[in-house]
Design a protein around this motif. Structure first.
Motif, PDB file in Angstrom:
ATOM      1  N   GLU A  47       0.847  -1.186   0.000  1.00 33.88           N
ATOM      2  CA  GLU A  47       0.000   0.000   0.000  1.00 33.88           C
ATOM      3  C   GLU A  47       0.888   1.243   0.000  1.00 33.88           C
ATOM      4  O   GLU A  47       1.845   1.326   0.765  1.00 33.88           O
ATOM      5  N   PRO A  48       0.590   2.172  -0.881  1.00 34.52           N
ATOM      6  CA  PRO A  48       1.413   3.394  -0.857  1.00 34.52           C
ATOM      7  C   PRO A  48       1.228   4.126   0.464  1.00 34.52           C
ATOM      8  O   PRO A  48       0.147   4.136   1.038  1.00 34.52           O
ATOM      9  N   GLU A  49       2.282   4.692   0.957  1.00 34.35           N
ATOM     10  CA  GLU A  49       2.195   5.426   2.214  1.00 34.35           C
ATOM     11  C   GLU A  49       1.308   6.650   2.027  1.00 34.35           C
ATOM     12  O   GLU A  49       1.430   7.381   1.052  1.00 34.35           O
ATOM     13  N   GLN A  50       0.406   6.788   2.967  1.00 33.02           N
ATOM     14  CA  GLN A  50      -0.483   7.935   2.914  1.00 33.02           C
ATOM     15  C   GLN A  50       0.242   9.163   3.459  1.00 33.02           C
ATOM     16  O   GLN A  50       0.954   9.075   4.460  1.00 33.02           O
ATOM     17  N   PRO A  51       0.066  10.280   2.782  1.00 33.60           N
ATOM     18  CA  PRO A  51       0.715  11.486   3.326  1.00 33.60           C
ATOM     19  C   PRO A  51       0.134  11.820   4.698  1.00 33.60           C
ATOM     20  O   PRO A  51      -1.048  11.619   4.949  1.00 33.60           O
ATOM     21  N   GLU A  52       0.981  12.293   5.574  1.00 31.75           N
ATOM     22  CA  GLU A  52       0.514  12.641   6.914  1.00 31.75           C
ATOM     23  C   GLU A  52      -0.421  13.836   6.836  1.00 31.75           C
ATOM     24  O   GLU A  52      -0.214  14.770   6.070  1.00 31.75           O
ATOM     25  N   GLU A  53      -1.482  13.745   7.642  1.00 31.28           N
ATOM     26  CA  GLU A  53      -2.410  14.860   7.715  1.00 31.28           C
ATOM     27  C   GLU A  53      -1.704  16.054   8.362  1.00 31.28           C
ATOM     28  O   GLU A  53      -1.020  15.894   9.379  1.00 31.28           O
ATOM     29  N   PRO A  54      -1.854  17.220   7.773  1.00 30.20           N
ATOM     30  CA  PRO A  54      -1.216  18.379   8.414  1.00 30.20           C
ATOM     31  C   PRO A  54      -1.839  18.636   9.773  1.00 30.20           C
ATOM     32  O   PRO A  54      -3.044  18.478   9.962  1.00 30.20           O
ATOM     33  N   GLU A  55      -1.020  18.996  10.720  1.00 33.99           N
ATOM     34  CA  GLU A  55      -1.536  19.272  12.056  1.00 33.99           C
ATOM     35  C   GLU A  55      -2.325  20.572  12.045  1.00 33.99           C
ATOM     36  O   GLU A  55      -1.910  21.565  11.461  1.00 33.99           O
ATOM     37  N   VAL A  56      -3.491  20.507  12.670  1.00 35.13           N
ATOM     38  CA  VAL A  56      -4.310  21.708  12.791  1.00 35.13           C
ATOM     39  C   VAL A  56      -3.823  22.489  14.007  1.00 35.13           C
ATOM     40  O   VAL A  56      -3.755  21.938  15.113  1.00 35.13           O
ATOM     41  N   PRO A  57      -3.471  23.740  13.816  1.00 37.21           N
ATOM     42  CA  PRO A  57      -2.973  24.497  14.975  1.00 37.21           C
ATOM     43  C   PRO A  57      -4.029  24.552  16.070  1.00 37.21           C
ATOM     44  O   PRO A  57      -5.214  24.734  15.800  1.00 37.21           O
ATOM     45  N   ALA A  58      -3.589  24.351  17.283  1.00 36.80           N
ATOM     46  CA  ALA A  58      -4.520  24.391  18.417  1.00 36.80           C
ATOM     47  C   ALA A  58      -5.013  25.823  18.623  1.00 36.80           C
ATOM     48  O   ALA A  58      -4.295  26.793  18.368  1.00 36.80           O
ATOM     49  N   GLU A  59      -6.259  25.926  19.072  1.00 34.75           N
ATOM     50  CA  GLU A  59      -6.781  27.248  19.407  1.00 34.75           C
ATOM     51  C   GLU A  59      -5.980  27.807  20.576  1.00 34.75           C
ATOM     52  O   GLU A  59      -5.723  27.103  21.555  1.00 34.75           O
ATOM     53  N   PRO A  60      -5.577  29.070  20.485  1.00 35.87           N
ATOM     54  CA  PRO A  60      -4.799  29.633  21.603  1.00 35.87           C
ATOM     55  C   PRO A  60      -5.648  29.719  22.866  1.00 35.87           C
ATOM     56  O   PRO A  60      -6.861  29.897  22.809  1.00 35.87           O
ATOM     57  N   THR A  61      -5.009  29.584  23.977  1.00 34.63           N
ATOM     58  CA  THR A  61      -5.678  29.707  25.277  1.00 34.63           C
ATOM     59  C   THR A  61      -5.426  31.107  25.830  1.00 34.63           C
ATOM     60  O   THR A  61      -4.272  31.543  25.913  1.00 34.63           O
ATOM     61  N   TYR A  62      -6.499  31.779  26.177  1.00 31.72           N
ATOM     62  CA  TYR A  62      -6.377  33.128  26.735  1.00 31.72           C
ATOM     63  C   TYR A  62      -6.264  33.056  28.263  1.00 31.72           C
ATOM     64  O   TYR A  62      -6.979  32.300  28.907  1.00 31.72           O
ATOM     65  N   THR A  63      -5.368  33.850  28.794  1.00 28.87           N
ATOM     66  CA  THR A  63      -5.250  34.004  30.241  1.00 28.87           C
ATOM     67  C   THR A  63      -6.245  35.065  30.691  1.00 28.87           C
ATOM     68  O   THR A  63      -6.307  36.158  30.106  1.00 28.87           O
ATOM     69  N   VAL A  64      -7.032  34.745  31.703  1.00 31.94           N
ATOM     70  CA  VAL A  64      -8.046  35.682  32.186  1.00 31.94           C
ATOM     71  C   VAL A  64      -7.480  36.490  33.354  1.00 31.94           C
ATOM     72  O   VAL A  64      -6.928  35.932  34.306  1.00 31.94           O
ATOM     73  N   VAL A  65      -7.617  37.812  33.248  1.00 35.62           N
ATOM     74  CA  VAL A  65      -7.158  38.715  34.310  1.00 35.62           C
ATOM     75  C   VAL A  65      -8.359  39.553  34.753  1.00 35.62           C
ATOM     76  O   VAL A  65      -8.960  40.271  33.942  1.00 35.62           O
ATOM     77  N   GLU A  66      -8.717  39.429  36.019  1.00 34.51           N
ATOM     78  CA  GLU A  66      -9.838  40.197  36.566  1.00 34.51           C
ATOM     79  C   GLU A  66      -9.347  41.602  36.915  1.00 34.51           C
ATOM     80  O   GLU A  66      -8.282  41.774  37.516  1.00 34.51           O
ATOM     81  N   VAL A  67     -10.139  42.611  36.513  1.00 35.40           N
ATOM     82  CA  VAL A  67      -9.723  43.988  36.806  1.00 35.40           C
ATOM     83  C   VAL A  67     -10.885  44.768  37.407  1.00 35.40           C
ATOM     84  O   VAL A  67     -12.064  44.468  37.163  1.00 35.40           O
ATOM     85  N   THR A  68     -10.526  45.778  38.177  1.00 32.55           N
ATOM     86  CA  THR A  68     -11.477  46.729  38.756  1.00 32.55           C
ATOM     87  C   THR A  68     -11.024  48.123  38.322  1.00 32.55           C
ATOM     88  O   THR A  68      -9.923  48.290  37.771  1.00 32.55           O
ATOM     89  N   PRO A  69     -11.829  49.134  38.569  1.00 32.51           N
ATOM     90  CA  PRO A  69     -11.372  50.489  38.222  1.00 32.51           C
ATOM     91  C   PRO A  69     -10.040  50.851  38.883  1.00 32.51           C
ATOM     92  O   PRO A  69      -9.240  51.593  38.301  1.00 32.51           O
TER      93      PRO A  69
END
Length: 194
Positions: A47-69
């Motif tokens: 069987e011919p080697e199947q090309p590797e599926e390109p990796e889908v970039p992971a969604e970035p994770t946002y850091t949450v910072v709580e703020v007040t005035p």
């Protein structure tokens, strides 16, 4: 008739001896069957080697910072990429310049249309907001915007979202200043209400 592979001693050929071959049992005199050998399966092509599926970039994770005035200015000064600033209800009068890509300002009513009946107590924003040149990926979501407010865009700003805000200035408009001789792309203005 059947074609099989056998190991035979042949006497009708010009030579005697043992030989493996495919023979028609009906058409050849076989004096002795030494061993019946199953015909070999033909080799299957690999069987011919199947090309590797390109990796889908992971969604970035946002850091949450709580703020007040009281803490907002200090925490914004230390902002890094992929930060979501969660604004508590209150009045924010500081002029702000955003210099980092992929930053979100989310008020208490982020994601709720400006005329939604169930909006919570507001974060009231009355300072000027400026995006530095080249800043991409900025979101301003879920505030009450009052007098003295201006929104300044500069060269290279991209992917800017202004949504779900109550516009409480006297004439119902915001001064959006475009300080650019280059390109500004993909500006989204959604679900605001005056």
């Amino acid at each position: 008739d059947a074609i099989v592979q056998v190991k035979v001693v042949m006497t009708d050929y010009p030579f005697d001896g043992e030989k493996f071959c495919n023979v028609n049992i009906h058409g050849l005199e076989v004096t002795e069957i030494i061993e019946i050998v199953d015909p070999e399966e033909p080799e299957q092509p690999e069987e011919p080697e199947q090309p590797e599926e390109p990796e889908v970039p992971a969604e970035p994770t946002y850091t949450v910072v709580e703020v007040t005035p009281e803490t907002f200015a200090e925490k914004l000064a230390a902002a890094v990429e992929y930060t979501t600033f969660k604004f508590a209800a209150g009045e924010y009068t500081t002029d702000v310049t955003v210099t980092v890509n992929n930053v979100k300002f989310e008020g208490p009513n982020a994601g709720k249309a400006g005329n939604a009946a169930d909006r919570a107590e507001e974060a009231v924003f009355s300072g000027a907001l400026t995006l530095a040149a080249g800043v991409k990926g900025f979101t301003f979501d879920g505030f009450n915007v009052t007098e003295l407010y201006s929104f300044v865009l500069a060269d290279g700003n991209e992917d800017v979202t202004f949504q779900c805000n109550v516009i409480s200035v006297s004439n119902g408009t915001i001064d959006a200043v475009v300080d650019s001789t280059g390109s500004i792309k993909n500006i989204k203005i959604n679900y605001n209400y005056a």
